[in-house]
Design a protein around this motif. Structure first.
Motif, PDB file in Angstrom:
ATOM      1  N   LEU A  66      28.903  43.030  40.123  1.00  0.00           N
ATOM      2  CA  LEU A  66      30.266  43.971  39.111  1.00  0.00           C
ATOM      3  C   LEU A  66      31.317  44.026  39.867  1.00  0.00           C
ATOM      4  N   PHE A  67      31.557  44.110  41.851  1.00  0.00           N
ATOM      5  CA  PHE A  67      32.562  44.366  42.331  1.00  0.00           C
ATOM      6  C   PHE A  67      32.894  42.751  42.310  1.00  0.00           C
ATOM      7  N   GLU A  68      32.373  42.045  42.485  1.00  0.00           N
ATOM      8  CA  GLU A  68      32.771  40.236  42.435  1.00  0.00           C
ATOM      9  C   GLU A  68      33.875  40.192  41.368  1.00  0.00           C
ATOM     10  N   THR A  69      32.782  40.459  40.301  1.00  0.00           N
ATOM     11  CA  THR A  69      33.671  39.900  39.043  1.00  0.00           C
ATOM     12  C   THR A  69      34.726  40.571  38.293  1.00  0.00           C
ATOM     13  N   ILE A  70      35.500  42.202  38.903  1.00  0.00           N
ATOM     14  CA  ILE A  70      35.990  42.851  38.976  1.00  0.00           C
ATOM     15  C   ILE A  70      37.241  41.864  39.477  1.00  0.00           C
ATOM     16  N   CYS A  71      36.386  41.049  40.922  1.00  0.00           N
ATOM     17  CA  CYS A  71      37.856  40.547  41.544  1.00  0.00           C
ATOM     18  C   CYS A  71      38.235  39.670  41.162  1.00  0.00           C
ATOM     19  N   LEU A 108      41.843  38.271  39.649  1.00  0.00           N
ATOM     20  CA  LEU A 108      42.598  36.953  40.476  1.00  0.00           C
ATOM     21  C   LEU A 108      43.051  36.273  38.962  1.00  0.00           C
ATOM     22  N   TYR A 109      42.000  36.475  38.140  1.00  0.00           N
ATOM     23  CA  TYR A 109      42.627  35.581  37.188  1.00  0.00           C
ATOM     24  C   TYR A 109      43.941  36.045  36.482  1.00  0.00           C
ATOM     25  N   GLN A 110      44.271  37.354  36.686  1.00  0.00           N
ATOM     26  CA  GLN A 110      45.046  38.191  36.024  1.00  0.00           C
ATOM     27  C   GLN A 110      45.913  37.535  36.429  1.00  0.00           C
ATOM     28  N   LYS A 111      46.127  37.769  37.984  1.00  0.00           N
ATOM     29  CA  LYS A 111      47.593  36.976  38.513  1.00  0.00           C
ATOM     30  C   LYS A 111      47.703  35.311  38.857  1.00  0.00           C
ATOM     31  N   GLN A 112      46.955  34.795  37.777  1.00  0.00           N
ATOM     32  CA  GLN A 112      46.630  33.447  37.577  1.00  0.00           C
ATOM     33  C   GLN A 112      46.640  32.743  39.714  1.00  0.00           C
ATOM     34  N   GLN A 113      45.872  33.310  40.289  1.00  0.00           N
ATOM     35  CA  GLN A 113      45.173  33.016  41.665  1.00  0.00           C
ATOM     36  C   GLN A 113      44.268  32.887  41.445  1.00  0.00           C
ATOM     37  N   LEU A 114      42.915  32.911  40.250  1.00  0.00           N
ATOM     38  CA  LEU A 114      41.128  32.038  40.553  1.00  0.00           C
ATOM     39  C   LEU A 114      41.730  30.785  40.345  1.00  0.00           C
ATOM     40  N   THR A 115      40.767  29.980  41.933  1.00  0.00           N
ATOM     41  CA  THR A 115      40.937  28.984  42.706  1.00  0.00           C
ATOM     42  C   THR A 115      39.680  28.746  42.725  1.00  0.00           C
ATOM     43  N   GLU A 116      39.641  27.188  42.411  1.00  0.00           N
ATOM     44  CA  GLU A 116      38.430  26.323  42.756  1.00  0.00           C
ATOM     45  C   GLU A 116      37.207  26.814  43.312  1.00  0.00           C
ATOM     46  N   PRO A 117      37.944  26.814  44.760  1.00  0.00           N
ATOM     47  CA  PRO A 117      37.434  27.204  46.183  1.00  0.00           C
ATOM     48  C   PRO A 117      36.619  28.338  45.153  1.00  0.00           C
ATOM     49  N   VAL A 118      37.237  29.742  45.037  1.00  0.00           N
ATOM     50  CA  VAL A 118      37.155  30.758  44.937  1.00  0.00           C
ATOM     51  C   VAL A 118      36.062  30.907  44.336  1.00  0.00           C
ATOM     52  N   ILE A 119      35.917  30.346  42.665  1.00  0.00           N
ATOM     53  CA  ILE A 119      35.013  29.975  41.815  1.00  0.00           C
ATOM     54  C   ILE A 119      33.143  29.564  42.263  1.00  0.00           C
ATOM     55  N   ILE A 120      33.875  28.240  43.239  1.00  0.00           N
ATOM     56  CA  ILE A 120      33.161  27.641  43.310  1.00  0.00           C
ATOM     57  C   ILE A 120      31.845  28.868  44.630  1.00  0.00           C
ATOM     58  N   ASN A 121      32.743  29.614  45.840  1.00  0.00           N
ATOM     59  CA  ASN A 121      32.308  30.624  46.197  1.00  0.00           C
ATOM     60  C   ASN A 121      31.460  31.863  45.097  1.00  0.00           C
ATOM     61  N   ASN A 137      29.251  38.775  51.781  1.00  0.00           N
ATOM     62  CA  ASN A 137      29.956  37.699  51.656  1.00  0.00           C
ATOM     63  C   ASN A 137      30.619  38.015  50.115  1.00  0.00           C
ATOM     64  N   MET A 138      29.932  37.674  49.386  1.00  0.00           N
ATOM     65  CA  MET A 138      30.007  38.464  47.671  1.00  0.00           C
ATOM     66  C   MET A 138      31.471  39.441  47.749  1.00  0.00           C
ATOM     67  N   VAL A 139      31.353  40.384  48.610  1.00  0.00           N
ATOM     68  CA  VAL A 139      32.461  41.573  48.452  1.00  0.00           C
ATOM     69  C   VAL A 139      33.221  40.931  48.732  1.00  0.00           C
ATOM     70  N   LEU A 140      33.674  40.471  50.393  1.00  0.00           N
ATOM     71  CA  LEU A 140      34.101  40.343  51.180  1.00  0.00           C
ATOM     72  C   LEU A 140      35.599  39.124  50.908  1.00  0.00           C
ATOM     73  N   LEU A 141      34.584  38.150  49.975  1.00  0.00           N
ATOM     74  CA  LEU A 141      35.623  36.614  49.952  1.00  0.00           C
ATOM     75  C   LEU A 141      35.975  37.081  49.083  1.00  0.00           C
ATOM     76  N   PRO A 142      36.398  37.968  47.709  1.00  0.00           N
ATOM     77  CA  PRO A 142      36.844  37.404  46.264  1.00  0.00           C
ATOM     78  C   PRO A 142      38.508  38.877  46.816  1.00  0.00           C
ATOM     79  N   LEU A 143      37.655  39.876  47.753  1.00  0.00           N
ATOM     80  CA  LEU A 143      38.771  40.849  48.258  1.00  0.00           C
ATOM     81  C   LEU A 143      39.523  40.203  49.374  1.00  0.00           C
ATOM     82  N   LEU A 144      38.907  39.103  49.788  1.00  0.00           N
ATOM     83  CA  LEU A 144      40.229  38.157  50.812  1.00  0.00           C
ATOM     84  C   LEU A 144      40.916  36.936  50.340  1.00  0.00           C
ATOM     85  N   ALA A 145      40.180  36.889  48.751  1.00  0.00           N
ATOM     86  CA  ALA A 145      41.147  36.543  48.021  1.00  0.00           C
ATOM     87  C   ALA A 145      42.434  36.563  47.354  1.00  0.00           C
TER      88      ALA A 145
END
Length: 250
Positions: free
Chosen positions: A117-122, A126-139, A203-211
């Motif tokens: 749930l947390f990862e989905t929100i992040c 990111l999608y709303q800010k147009q910052q959702l990149t390929e590395p983030v999706i793969i991760n 990692n599920m929480v940290l990496l999208p939050l870091l992005a």
């Protein structure tokens, strides 16, 4: 029930191995086990764990039935009932079907759902800010898959031959994991599972939050380094803790 002839089985494995040009060490390496395990098969001391029968038969160029009978079999020469009896014997000869993580009680399943749930929100932010990149999706995909495996599907006890040999690889269905220098056994495996669960959920929480945070501070700089940061945190954050805790309880 069919009675397995371990001596005949071992001699057949040795014959096929030599015909394929493998040493015991080479065969063991391909199966992610120790060469001592192969030696025990060939001397008739033991037979492989059920999970290894199919990959072993494939490597030696025979069917599982031929492997278990210790001889080449002409097509249509064996009744289906006999084949079924042989396979049932091989299954019951080894340990019972492995117990999986979904049979365990504990907080990990709930933690996985909350992490998703947390990862989905992040990801949505990111999608709303147009910052959702390929590395983030793969991760996100990788953390979801690995976390699900360790929280729900991982076998909670290893086969007995892991305790009898020094084995650096895990062969569990489609999952293949090899950590050089670390020997898996039932002493360190429970700790490795818990460490892997914690690492992947973090990692599920940290990496999208870091992005989100890094992209807000300096988006251009983050785009330049995010692929490397993600790779390091995902792989290093999983395998380094597993290695450390595994060696501690080895």
């Amino acid at each position: 029930m069919y009675e397995l002839n371990k001596s005949k089985f071992g001699a057949f494995v040795a014959q096929l191995r030599k015909e394929k040009g493998y040493t015991q060490k080479e065969l063991a390496k391909r199966l992610l086990i120790s060469d001592k395990a192969v030696s025990k098969w060939e001397t008739g001391t033991t037979i492989p764990d059920t999970a290894l029968l199919i990959p072993l038969a494939d490597m030696l160029g025979v069917t599982v039935t031929e492997l278990l009978t210790g001889e080449h079999i002409e097509k249509q020469s064996m009744l289906p009932e006999t084949v079924e009896d042989i396979v049932k014997t091989a299954i019951t000869y080894n340990e019972a079907a492995p117990s999986r993580a979904w049979n365990e009680k504990g907080p990990w399943k709930t933690a996985y759902v909350l992490g998703c749930l947390f990862e989905t929100i992040c990801l949505f932010l990111l999608y709303q800010k147009q910052q959702l990149t390929e590395p983030v999706i793969i991760n996100a995909i990788l953390t979801l898959i690995f976390s699900a495996y360790f929280c729900f599907f991982v076998r909670i006890k290893l086969p007995a031959y892991y305790d009898q040999n020094k084995i650096s690889g895990i062969h569990d269905g489609i999952v293949r994991m090899n950590i050089p220098g670390l020997h898996f056994n039932n002493r360190n495996w429970p700790y490795i599972i818990k460490t892997a669960r914690a690492a992947m959920l973090v990692n599920m929480v940290l990496l999208p939050l870091l992005a989100l945070i890094a992209g807000h501070i300096n988006h251009e700089f983050w785009l330049a380094i995010e692929r490397y940061v993600m790779l390091f945190l995902l792989l290093g954050g999983l395998f380094i803790p597993m290695y450390i805790i595994g060696k501690k309880y080895e």
